[in-house]
Structure formats: C-alpha cells, structure tokens
Design a protein around this motif. Sequence first.
Motif, PDB file in Angstrom:
ATOM      1  N   ALA A  53      -9.395  10.313  -4.613  1.00 43.67           N
ATOM      2  CA  ALA A  53      -8.697   9.152  -3.895  1.00 43.67           C
ATOM      3  C   ALA A  53      -9.107   9.676  -2.262  1.00 43.67           C
ATOM      4  CB  ALA A  53      -7.180   9.068  -3.816  1.00 43.67           C
ATOM      5  N   ASN A  55      -8.881  10.107   1.226  1.00 42.61           N
ATOM      6  CA  ASN A  55      -7.946   9.584   2.361  1.00 42.61           C
ATOM      7  C   ASN A  55      -6.929   8.464   1.876  1.00 42.61           C
ATOM      8  OD1 ASN A  55      -8.868  11.709   4.295  1.00 42.61           O
ATOM      9  ND2 ASN A  55     -10.633  10.076   4.612  1.00 42.61           N
ATOM     10  N   ILE A  56      -7.222   8.230   0.609  1.00 43.20           N
ATOM     11  CA  ILE A  56      -6.193   6.894   0.308  1.00 43.20           C
ATOM     12  C   ILE A  56      -4.865   7.500  -0.160  1.00 43.20           C
ATOM     13  CG2 ILE A  56      -6.101   5.129  -1.510  1.00 43.20           C
ATOM     14  CD1 ILE A  56      -8.956   5.046  -1.585  1.00 43.20           C
ATOM     15  N   TYR A  58      -0.883   6.112  -1.316  1.00 40.39           N
ATOM     16  CA  TYR A  58      -0.025   4.915  -1.881  1.00 40.39           C
ATOM     17  C   TYR A  58       1.255   5.048  -1.155  1.00 40.39           C
ATOM     18  CZ  TYR A  58      -4.160   4.550  -4.797  1.00 40.39           C
ATOM     19  OH  TYR A  58      -5.490   4.356  -5.557  1.00 40.39           O
ATOM     20  N   THR A  67      -3.056  -1.494  -0.867  1.00 38.08           N
ATOM     21  CA  THR A  67      -4.119  -0.500  -0.674  1.00 38.08           C
ATOM     22  C   THR A  67      -5.100  -0.790  -1.807  1.00 38.08           C
ATOM     23  OG1 THR A  67      -2.348   1.065   0.222  1.00 38.08           O
ATOM     24  CG2 THR A  67      -4.438   1.801  -0.550  1.00 38.08           C
ATOM     25  N   LYS A  70      -7.132  -3.842  -0.956  1.00 36.37           N
ATOM     26  CA  LYS A  70      -8.023  -3.644   0.176  1.00 36.37           C
ATOM     27  C   LYS A  70      -8.912  -2.609  -0.129  1.00 36.37           C
ATOM     28  CE  LYS A  70      -7.653  -1.890   4.731  1.00 36.37           C
ATOM     29  NZ  LYS A  70      -7.010  -1.303   6.031  1.00 36.37           N
ATOM     30  N   THR A  71      -9.031  -1.639  -0.840  1.00 41.66           N
ATOM     31  CA  THR A  71     -10.052  -0.634  -1.220  1.00 41.66           C
ATOM     32  C   THR A  71     -10.862  -0.889  -2.263  1.00 41.66           C
ATOM     33  OG1 THR A  71      -8.378   0.918  -2.449  1.00 41.66           O
ATOM     34  CG2 THR A  71      -8.733   1.160   0.132  1.00 41.66           C
ATOM     35  N   GLU A  72     -10.060  -1.434  -3.308  1.00 36.81           N
ATOM     36  CA  GLU A  72     -10.810  -1.779  -4.572  1.00 36.81           C
ATOM     37  C   GLU A  72     -11.159  -3.173  -5.096  1.00 36.81           C
ATOM     38  OE1 GLU A  72      -9.340   1.362  -7.679  1.00 36.81           O
ATOM     39  OE2 GLU A  72      -8.031   1.779  -6.020  1.00 36.81           O
ATOM     40  N   SER A  76      -8.675  -4.664  -9.392  1.00 32.88           N
ATOM     41  CA  SER A  76      -8.556  -3.409  -9.961  1.00 32.88           C
ATOM     42  C   SER A  76      -6.833  -3.505 -10.341  1.00 32.88           C
ATOM     43  CB  SER A  76      -8.534  -2.422  -8.546  1.00 32.88           C
ATOM     44  OG  SER A  76      -7.706  -2.776  -7.561  1.00 32.88           O
ATOM     45  N   LEU A 147     -10.182   5.146 -10.101  1.00 34.14           N
ATOM     46  CA  LEU A 147     -10.486   4.469  -9.090  1.00 34.14           C
ATOM     47  C   LEU A 147     -11.742   3.476  -9.093  1.00 34.14           C
ATOM     48  CD1 LEU A 147      -9.972   7.150  -6.436  1.00 34.14           C
ATOM     49  CD2 LEU A 147      -8.269   5.201  -6.838  1.00 34.14           C
ATOM     50  N   LEU A 149     -13.833   2.725  -6.950  1.00 31.21           N
ATOM     51  CA  LEU A 149     -14.544   2.988  -5.279  1.00 31.21           C
ATOM     52  C   LEU A 149     -16.171   3.129  -5.170  1.00 31.21           C
ATOM     53  CD1 LEU A 149     -11.827   5.037  -3.848  1.00 31.21           C
ATOM     54  CD2 LEU A 149     -11.985   2.726  -3.509  1.00 31.21           C
TER      55      LEU A 149
END
Length: 309
Positions: A53, A55-56, A58, A67, A70-72, A76, A147, A149
């Motif tokens: 992760a 810098n991710i 939760y 989150t 936004k990121t995945e 997801s 993840l 990503l």
Amino acid sequence: MVGLKPSDVPPTPSVKFLSAGTAACIADLFTFPLDTAKVRLQIQGEKAAVEAAKNIRYSGVFGTIATMVKTEGPRSLYNGLVAGLQRQMAFASIRIGLYDSVKQFYSNGKESAGVGIKILAGCTTGAMAVSVAQPTDVVKVRFQAQLTLKGVERRYKGTMQAYKAIFRQEGIQGLWKGTLPNITRNAIVNAAELVTYDIIKETILKYKLLTDNLPCHFLSAFGAGFCTTVVASPVDVVKTRYMNSPLGQYKSAINCAWTMFTKEGPTAFYKGFVPSFLRMGSWNVVMFVSFEQLKRAMMMSKQSLEGTA
C-alpha cells in the motif's frame, strides 16, 4: 401483515436449505463493499500490506471505501464476489438452513428447545459449514485483501486461477488454511447470530409486541447482528490475518494472535469493528428478512404445484 403470510405447513428442510443459501447471496450483493472495507482495515499494519500500500492509509469504514474507489476504482469493492457467492451457497445453506433440523435432533424432536440446545445446534452447523466451504473463504479473503494498483502485481487474476494457484503453491492445506480459527469463529458467530435471532423473535411474538412479519424480522436481525459482532470480532480479525498471510509468516492461528497482541496491542483484535458491525447488522437484516420471505414464497409455490398436480 407486512410481507407474505406464514405458510400453514412448516417449511421443509430442503426449502430452508435452498432459502438460506439464496438469502445469504442476496445479502452479500448488498453488503460486500462493507466486508471488503472490513478486511482492508483488519490487515492494515501487516508488513506485506504496508509494503504494497506504501502511502495508502485507511481510516474508518467510509474512508476506506472512498480511498479504495479513488485509488483502485469502484470495482475493487467487489473483489472476491464470485468466491463470496460460492461460499454463501455452500456455507449459509448448511449453517442456517440445517439449524432447525439439528436443533430438533438435539431436543429429540421437541418443538421448543432451551438456550443450551440452540447454542449447541448453532455451533454444530457452523462447524459443519466451515469444513465444507473453507476454500471459498480463503479465496474470497485473499481477493479482498489484494490491491488493484498500477505497478503492483496481483496475486490472483481470477477465481478458478486462485484455487489452482493456492493448491499448486501451498498444497491442499493451503485451501483449508485457517480452518481451526474459522471453525472457532463460525461456531461463535452462528450460535450468537441464530440463537439471538431466535430469542429476540420469540420474545417479540410471546409478548405480542409485533406480529410475525417484516418489522419483527428486521428488529430481530439487527439485534442479532450487534451481539454477534461484539462476540466474534477478535476471532474474525485473527482469521482474516492468518488466511491472508504468506506461507511461513505465522506458525499457527495462535501464533498469529500472539504476534498481533505483542506488536499492536489488544486493540488490534477490534480493528475494523465499525465496518464489521455495519456489515454484520445490515447483512443480518437483508439475509433474515429475505430468508423468511423466501421460505414462505417457496412453500406457497410448492403447495400451488401440489394442488394442480
């Protein structure tokens, strides 16, 4: 009367079995993002999860969902859904669908059973269900944990590929990884969930606070969800961590629990409690309401078919 009327003939074991699995799948479709958020919060702090992760971070159930979207991307939130539905058809059908039959077996056919008999029946069907459905749970948790990503290699690309990869890399024991903590968890969950639902519903009907309809089922299911979350959360966190761990990270489920306690403190056992409760409470409401209505609908259809035969 809100909803379908109760059938004059009690639902058969086969009707309960099929209704339970179907109702659980319906509940999963509604609540799966909450379950995924719970898994992400529970594994946060693990070395592998931290490295992947980067810098991710939760924070809270809705923060985790935001989150992830936004990121995945929104898809997801439903990672592992196929395995989740497979799990419910194998798992809920047994632990919920066979509960009344096992309860009658332990009470020698008596219509009313004591709390001890109910707890024993719940523990029995919960343990039976895990023994059958454990591989589906392992795959579901691993999909929810991974993840999606750019630049991060995914452990698994498809449900069937995941079953094959786990078997090839970890052997048959990999598919049944975490069976002991999962049996413990689901014996506790099933007993708390079904017995609490039974007791609340029986009390409401006994004192004629409500009739046997949707509001009664809703209140009983919500109460069952809260009690279950409080009791089962510590075991659930250990189960999730252990099943998601790479080969060799933990020697056993007990070692996993001890590592969590020494490195992260006792609060680690209640990581993801809010999403667990939101998920368990909402899942119970959707499942039990659907279960009660499906049983009635199936019995009405069965009687109609028998009447025209």
